[in-house]
Design an enzyme around this catalytic site. Sequence first.
Site, mmCIF file in Angstrom:
data_model
loop_
_atom_site.group_PDB
_atom_site.id
_atom_site.type_symbol
_atom_site.label_atom_id
_atom_site.label_comp_id
_atom_site.label_asym_id
_atom_site.label_seq_id
_atom_site.Cartn_x
_atom_site.Cartn_y
_atom_site.Cartn_z
ATOM 1 C CG HIS A 63 43.413 67.465 52.654
ATOM 2 N ND1 HIS A 63 44.182 66.334 52.546
ATOM 3 C CD2 HIS A 63 43.609 67.918 53.923
ATOM 4 C CE1 HIS A 63 44.812 66.098 53.696
ATOM 5 N NE2 HIS A 63 44.481 67.048 54.552
ATOM 6 C CE LYS A 148 50.007 64.341 55.868
ATOM 7 N NZ LYS A 148 48.729 64.901 55.503
ATOM 8 C CG HIS A 180 47.993 62.078 59.878
ATOM 9 N ND1 HIS A 180 46.826 62.752 59.616
ATOM 10 C CD2 HIS A 180 47.706 61.210 60.889
ATOM 11 C CE1 HIS A 180 45.872 62.314 60.425
ATOM 12 N NE2 HIS A 180 46.382 61.367 61.204
ATOM 13 C CG ASP A 304 43.671 68.824 58.133
ATOM 14 O OD1 ASP A 304 43.680 68.488 56.928
ATOM 15 O OD2 ASP A 304 43.715 67.996 59.055
HETATM 16 O O1 DOR Z 1 40.421 64.799 59.211
HETATM 17 C C1 DOR Z 1 41.224 64.628 58.309
HETATM 18 N N1 DOR Z 1 40.864 64.683 57.010
HETATM 19 N N2 DOR Z 1 42.498 64.370 58.615
HETATM 20 C C2 DOR Z 1 43.385 64.001 57.681
HETATM 21 O O2 DOR Z 1 44.502 63.719 58.023
HETATM 22 C C3 DOR Z 1 42.996 63.888 56.265
HETATM 23 C C4 DOR Z 1 41.829 64.716 55.976
HETATM 24 C C5 DOR Z 1 41.179 64.377 54.657
HETATM 25 O O3 DOR Z 1 41.881 64.357 53.652
HETATM 26 O O4 DOR Z 1 39.969 64.157 54.626
#
Ligand code: DOR
Length: 442
Positions: A63, A148, A180, A304
């Site tokens: 991300h 997604k 997810h 992630d």
């Molecule tokens: O812990 C997480 N953070 N899980 C997710 O699915 C999204 C991610 C985020 O974008 O902060």
Amino acid sequence: MPAFDLVLRGGTCVLPWGEEATDVGVRAGRIAAIGDLRTADAAESIDCTGLHILPGLIDAHVHLRDPGDPAVETLETGTRAALLGGLTAVFDMPNTAPSITDRERLDWKRGYLDGRAWVDVGLYVGASKKNIPELAALELQPNVCAVKVFAGSSTGDLLVEDDASLEAVMRSGRRRICYHSEDEYRLQERKPLFHSGMPHRNHMVWRDVDCALIGTQRLMTLARRTGRPAHILHVSTAEELELLRDYRDVSTVEVLLNHLTQTDEAYDRLGGYAVMNPPIRDERHLRAAWAAIADGTIDVVGSDHAPHSRAAKERPWPDGAAGLTGVQTIVPLMLDHVSAGRLSLSRLVDLMCAGPARVYGATGKGRLAAGYDADFTLVDMKRERTIEEGWIVSPCGWTPFAGHRCTGWPVMAILRGAVAMREDEVIGSPRGTGVRFAEARG
Ligand code: DOR
């Protein structure tokens, strides 16, 4: 004119068919030859004695928060972190602010890569209840790695939680969809059981095994009914891994570095800096994840990488943000797992090169073979080094792995034939471009 632009000499190559002490020749950004090139004429040659040459490693789950808050992360800083950490490509999630859910934002994002991306980038498109009919066309746009779906809520406003909408998403388009998977109904039902200020380890009590398992059971039933291929992201429970072995016809599987490395003791040690979705759980699940690495259940390992400000991480549970940084540290930590004997370098390449290429249908990447992109991660398996917070280049500035001593370290990364990172320095300017996918050609 020399036969090759670049020759990597004297290293141990991790080829699809095993490790081999051999040389690699590069021409015009692609692998031109693999074999004994000791006497070959080359414009540049790199002595790789003592190093392993891996295909460029890919983190298929990051991300990068762009557009979003530049004080936390940008595409430029996140891809620089990726490169310094030994990656040559990342696939970027759509839950930005605003999210990437339509053609206009997707086109903007593709153009935005130019001059900013330090590694190659695949782009996710987010599913929402409003864009379901458009998804079939959106997933075919150039550089799109997948749609997604947040079937359980997490950071951002993307959510498609009910079976009817999920089925409609599955019937719009044909490529593999990434999920997810946490059951939103169970999450919401259990929320009132907890209150602000409770210990962080309640995160795994709230978002419990059944949240994950029920979510994945529902998705598997729908995937089989519709015949639409699925990729279950960040599988975090022994129970889901067991279930997914019965759904290999429709599903592939991702596990995160964190779920292979951390257990619930992290909540006491790190507080909010251990909170992510799905949660870090107890030892039993970590052991099941390693068993699933060993028996081939897992196709992909990702980080992630989900940066948040320190202020957001330090709010009392459950008011803080969920998500942990990881794009810069996944390779050293996976190499450390290799050094500890938990997997082989070949399996690591399977999980972070061939796996992402196969699951997402990337072309020209993920394989050390003639004709493929000349992306390489060069690693020194003897190098010992401690992960330090000062090394992290994401502006948020923290890692849950500070102080972790690693054996094995990425010392060089080559992107489409040019050295892009060497010994902690990025070289030149950002040359990253969109990753190509067989089914997404515009
Ligand atoms: O812990 C997480 N953070 N899980 C997710 O699915 C999204 C991610 C985020 O974008 O902060």
